[in-house]
Design an enzyme around this catalytic site. Sequence first.
Site, PDB file in Angstrom:
ATOM      1  N   GLY A 204       8.906   1.228  23.844  1.00 52.77           N
ATOM      2  CA  GLY A 204       7.768   1.626  23.035  1.00 52.77           C
ATOM      3  C   GLY A 204       8.156   2.651  22.006  1.00 52.77           C
ATOM      4  O   GLY A 204       9.201   3.294  22.111  1.00 52.77           O
ATOM      5  N   GLU A 427      -7.407  10.916  -7.811  1.00 47.80           N
ATOM      6  CA  GLU A 427      -7.966  10.644  -6.484  1.00 47.80           C
ATOM      7  C   GLU A 427      -9.302   9.905  -6.596  1.00 47.80           C
ATOM      8  O   GLU A 427      -9.620   9.062  -5.743  1.00 47.80           O
ATOM      9  CB  GLU A 427      -8.135  11.940  -5.698  1.00 47.80           C
ATOM     10  CG  GLU A 427      -6.834  12.691  -5.437  1.00 47.80           C
ATOM     11  CD  GLU A 427      -5.801  11.863  -4.719  1.00 47.80           C
ATOM     12  OE1 GLU A 427      -6.176  10.958  -3.943  1.00 47.80           O
ATOM     13  OE2 GLU A 427      -4.598  12.102  -4.937  1.00 47.80           O
ATOM     14  N   ASP A 502       2.800   6.389  -4.890  1.00 48.69           N
ATOM     15  CA  ASP A 502       1.951   5.186  -4.937  1.00 48.69           C
ATOM     16  C   ASP A 502       2.747   3.990  -5.427  1.00 48.69           C
ATOM     17  O   ASP A 502       2.643   2.885  -4.871  1.00 48.69           O
ATOM     18  CB  ASP A 502       0.747   5.433  -5.860  1.00 48.69           C
ATOM     19  CG  ASP A 502      -0.144   6.552  -5.337  1.00 48.69           C
ATOM     20  OD1 ASP A 502      -0.198   6.747  -4.119  1.00 48.69           O
ATOM     21  OD2 ASP A 502      -0.788   7.218  -6.167  1.00 48.69           O
TER      22      ASP A 502
END
Length: 608
Positions: A204, A427, A502
């Site tokens: 995991g 934003e 971005d």
Amino acid sequence: MRSLTKNLLAFFLVIVLIMVVFSLFSSSLKKPQVVGIDVLVDKLTTKEVQKIEVQGDKVTFTAKSGDVFQAQKEPTDSLSTLLKNYGVDPELYKHVPLTIKDTSGAAFWLGSILPFAIPFLLFAGFLWFMMRQAQGANSRAMSFGQSQAREIRAEERKKRITFRDVAGVREAKQELLEVVEFLKEPKKFLALGAQIPKGVLLIGPPGTGKTLLARAVAGEANVPFFHISGSEFVEMFVGVGAARVRDLFKRAKRSAPCIVFMDEIDAVGRQRGAGLGGSHDEREQTLNQILVEMDGFDTNTNVIVIAATNRPDVLDPALLRPGRFDRRVILDVPDIADREAILKVHSVNKPLAADVNLRTLAQRTPGFTGADLANLFNEAAILAARNNQKKVTMAECLESIEKVLLGPERKSHVLSKREKEITAYHEAGHALVAHELPNTDPVRKVSIVSRGRAGGYTLKLPSEDKHLHTRAEFLDDIAMMLAGRAAEKEVFKDVTTGAQNDLKEATQLARQIVTEYGMSEKLGPRTFGQREEMVFLGREIHERRDYSEKVAQMIDQEVSDIIHKGYATAREIIVKMRPMLEKIVKQLLEKETLEQAQFEALFKATSA
């Protein structure tokens, strides 16, 4: 090192003590001035003698001035006879104190032998000290191959961890219940000819509770627990790792039934033949010894090996074959129900206010592991204490979520008026496009307060956990990522470096759509390139091309088309809804932060 320092200090103190004693004794053995009997006679005649001591053939007398003198007489004559021969009137020394002492050998030994004995004793002490250090080094060398595993016996546990302390991971606990039953009642399985798996591999991501689950198995079975990391086996000396493996399993067999837990087993369990030393690599020798020891277990040994790793892809195939780590338990990132249960466990010792809703916190934390959720409540408690509060409120919990995700607020990072306006439009562009596109997650918060390395952020989180993603969702996400740059270009007719991250994420997602997910309309449903990990002088990810240069050009063109379409979609929404963009920017410049309810209220007011 600490023991060596203590021994050196003790040896130094002993030397100082001997020197002090010798100096005191030397001062007490200060030799008087040696004179003849005639001096004694003269002093007695002038009545200058304070006292007289006679020891053997030595006459020691002290003058009234404090000076000490010593004279030699014949051993056969007494002092009175000697003075009578010199014609001294007995009345002159009648009132002078006279002490007669027997001859003692102690003064001779201390005065004559001690100056020679002390250097010998110092040398003997130094020799003993060096031999002791050498003996200690030999003993450490002999114990170098002993296992460093920490043994936690059942009776020594202050607080036993059981499955009740491990929230979520229901399937993993069900798999491990059989291990617990075998440790408690092995005869029930052996009577039917069943053999419990000798090794259980917990797989995991980091923080999902692999170590905690192994401790819970030991706590449920109430047996000794040996804990060791894979890196503790390997040393620079050849054969040490294999010797420590042998010693570990020898200790485990003596304490059976017990559990041996190897954390981060990929440190020694990597695929063989990938190192510099070939078959003579120390790590590979250690792995070979682990394989042999696990095969050598008897059916009635009652020793179970549990290992944990977050890199099962690099483990050697021999380690995963039946008879070794043949049972694999997968621990995934918890879903919303498991996150709520984990939050409930971590909130037991924390005073929570009435407004804290664990279900809401679970919805706001998709992708969080158990360690992240524990850190969330810890950060919330720290924030509450910093604000001098008696209870942890929902505000601190929501604040801690953003702190775990993005980092702490950088209130000292003050933006200029121009940069603050650009950040607000950036934003607001993200938030507006995310709200308008049908396949994006809801906007939870918009802020122009710097956090971590981000000048501002738009927080969007899904309402429920997602395991599958569609092409439409990816395309809308790319449009939302590029919306900040589109807003800057539309309003200021220029772009800034604020969209750097971005652009990176949008390009990466577009390439994954084409090369990994087979979602390209032009190139069709296939993958491109094979990523391989090269373990040579460090870790290196290598991509092997299985396509031509012409296809590579088509991939690049398809990636560019996806990004350009996403940018066009974002720009279209911003141009169409410019008034709403200005409203969002105005609110951000006034309040700096908009929560989900405040953000949604702007759209409801416009529609009304």
